[in-house]
Design a protein around this motif. Sequence first.
Motif, PDB file in Angstrom:
ATOM      1  N   LEU A  75       0.797  -1.233   0.000  1.00 44.05           N
ATOM      2  CA  LEU A  75       0.000   0.000   0.000  1.00 44.05           C
ATOM      3  C   LEU A  75       0.829   1.282   0.000  1.00 44.05           C
ATOM      4  CD1 LEU A  75      -2.932  -1.225   2.273  1.00 44.05           C
ATOM      5  CD2 LEU A  75      -2.949  -0.821  -0.199  1.00 44.05           C
ATOM      6  N   TRP A 115       0.992   5.731   5.195  1.00 43.53           N
ATOM      7  CA  TRP A 115       1.517   5.033   4.015  1.00 43.53           C
ATOM      8  C   TRP A 115       2.438   5.968   3.230  1.00 43.53           C
ATOM      9  CZ3 TRP A 115      -3.787   2.807   1.878  1.00 43.53           C
ATOM     10  CH2 TRP A 115      -4.366   2.013   2.881  1.00 43.53           C
ATOM     11  N   PHE A 127      -5.443  -6.490  -2.103  1.00 42.86           N
ATOM     12  CA  PHE A 127      -5.551  -5.086  -2.493  1.00 42.86           C
ATOM     13  C   PHE A 127      -5.560  -4.909  -4.012  1.00 42.86           C
ATOM     14  CE2 PHE A 127      -3.475  -5.099   1.769  1.00 42.86           C
ATOM     15  CZ  PHE A 127      -4.584  -4.651   2.464  1.00 42.86           C
ATOM     16  N   TYR A 170      -6.484  -1.583  -5.761  1.00 45.09           N
ATOM     17  CA  TYR A 170      -5.519  -0.482  -5.820  1.00 45.09           C
ATOM     18  C   TYR A 170      -4.615  -0.565  -7.047  1.00 45.09           C
ATOM     19  CZ  TYR A 170      -6.775   1.073  -1.119  1.00 45.09           C
ATOM     20  OH  TYR A 170      -7.458   1.559  -0.026  1.00 45.09           O
TER      21      TYR A 170
END
Lengths: 308, 301
Positions: A16, A27, A79, A82
Amino acid sequence: MSGQVLSGYLVPNQPLPLLAPDANRGWASLRDSCARVRAEIEASEADLLLLFSTRWVSIIGHQIQADPQPEWWVVDEDFHSYGSLHYKLRMDADFAAQYLDKAQARGLHARTVAYRGFPIDVGTITALRLLNPDNRIPACVVSCNMYSDRAETLVLGKAARDAVEASGRKAVVLGVSALSNRMFTRWIDPAHDRIHSQKDDEWNRKLLELLGDGRLEDVSQLAREFSHQANGDSKMKALWWMAAALGENNHYRGTVFDYQPVWGTGAALVGLQPAAASVGDLEYDEDGAEFFRGDRNVLAPNDPGRHE
Amino acid sequence: MRRGEHPSGAVVGGILAPHPPHLVYASNPPQNEPRSSGAGAWQELLAGYQRLRASLEARVYDVLVVHTPHWKTRTGTHFLGVPHFSGLSVDPIFPNLFRFQYELDVDVALSQSIHDHARDAGLSCQMMTNPEFRVDYGTLTSCHLVRPAGDLPVVAISSVRTAFDYCNEAGDQEMLALGRATRAAVEASGKSALCLASCSLSHRHYTTEPADPEDPAFESIHNENQAAWDRHILALMESGQSRRVFDEMPDFTDQCVAETRDGSLSWLLAAMDFPEVAGQVHGYGTVIGTGNAVVEWDLSR
């Protein structure tokens, strides 16, 4: 001329900070802190980045990436929304072969892998993209065997050191791993990310306090307790491997560059530079193994040596 | 009854369909790049899959719904949500054996419906809509071994890590809810679904491999404890005691290092609503020390 392990870094294993740095300040902070580590590595004489990634799990012994230029993409299992991570990496295939030799010389079952389309793990890609984005320094990655415990992992770390010394390389070792590894099991608003519990946070901070003091061997000895108490990532094998590769002592200058939550887990960026002095040079109750003699399958009914 | 004529949807069968890539390797399909040595390991399982395929020839179903341990998700259960995938799957653990070129059609409507039913039951769920996602080798292996023609759409369900993050009991309860949601969605769809649990039974591996991975001399169960548990679970299946299998699952998983921890078998039993019909064991064998069985429940009778 003999090679040398110059330094070590513990780096996060979640994508991330690379995929979505703008979604959470922590992040973004990790991404920015990686830039500081990158500058430190570039200022060193390093000609090899040697990684142990908890995101590359193996069963059959230890696998060492030996494709000189792996090129593909990976989509994270969780994820995926993303985006994808496309990669084209530069690996040191010659060093991989030397690492294999040294691992086998210490009794480990190991092999190199070089296959088109091999799925390089998310942790490795993230670390290399953030710390070595232009592939200036060639890399080598070794897997995290799901069955290996402390002794076997120490031997793997010592084999890494053997290979560096024999190869003449100036290596920086990278342990790609989370600290506490309890994730939120539901989808969260990234802006509200935090360490999953105060207890995990406290354990992470205790470990980072020790690492900040350069006490890597102390942390290696404490890893089992930490894992038990804070759901440590893969028994904290990355720290065992790093501690062995760096020489099994506390003679380091530690720098905690950053510590942030990533989906509930503890993500830290820590540097360990060899130093003359030591905060503590203790007497340990766990010996460091030098050679791996295979699994002891005490439940096998017959021919227990067949798979050793 | 012909395909497409079902008055209402149904889970018409369930298969325990383990996914060792070794079995694909040994079968030498054109999609897989490595070639087998033919040395002869894994014959019981290969024959078991052959018997399963023969049994399925007379059966009618529209879709394969597979729960896979090799799509490991920690943020709830995820579902493939793209109509078609193609690509190269290289097993990160056994890349010497499995480098498989695949084409996979997904029943996105059914996938979405199971997702919605599961979400309504309180489960954390996600649809996976990134077209670059690489389908896991558990899904590919089980689907290929059950139906090599690859001519039916698939619903692939990830393995949520609840049992690993919390405990076996919590994981099984979540799979109970997910299995019921799967069943409800299939019934609402009007389709006939064959559900696949892509998992081994005992799951303690050897950590070494011979020069020829197919050398049968190196293949055996890891230890007798694993074999005893496998025999017990298979006996329960063969006697129609699927509820008891579920009840004993946490202990089996814990004491046998079983791959059932990933949830596939618990999900399957719930999706089949705990059938009392006997499961037909088509084959049992070991792969690098793990215990694997090909078991069929025919719910159409």
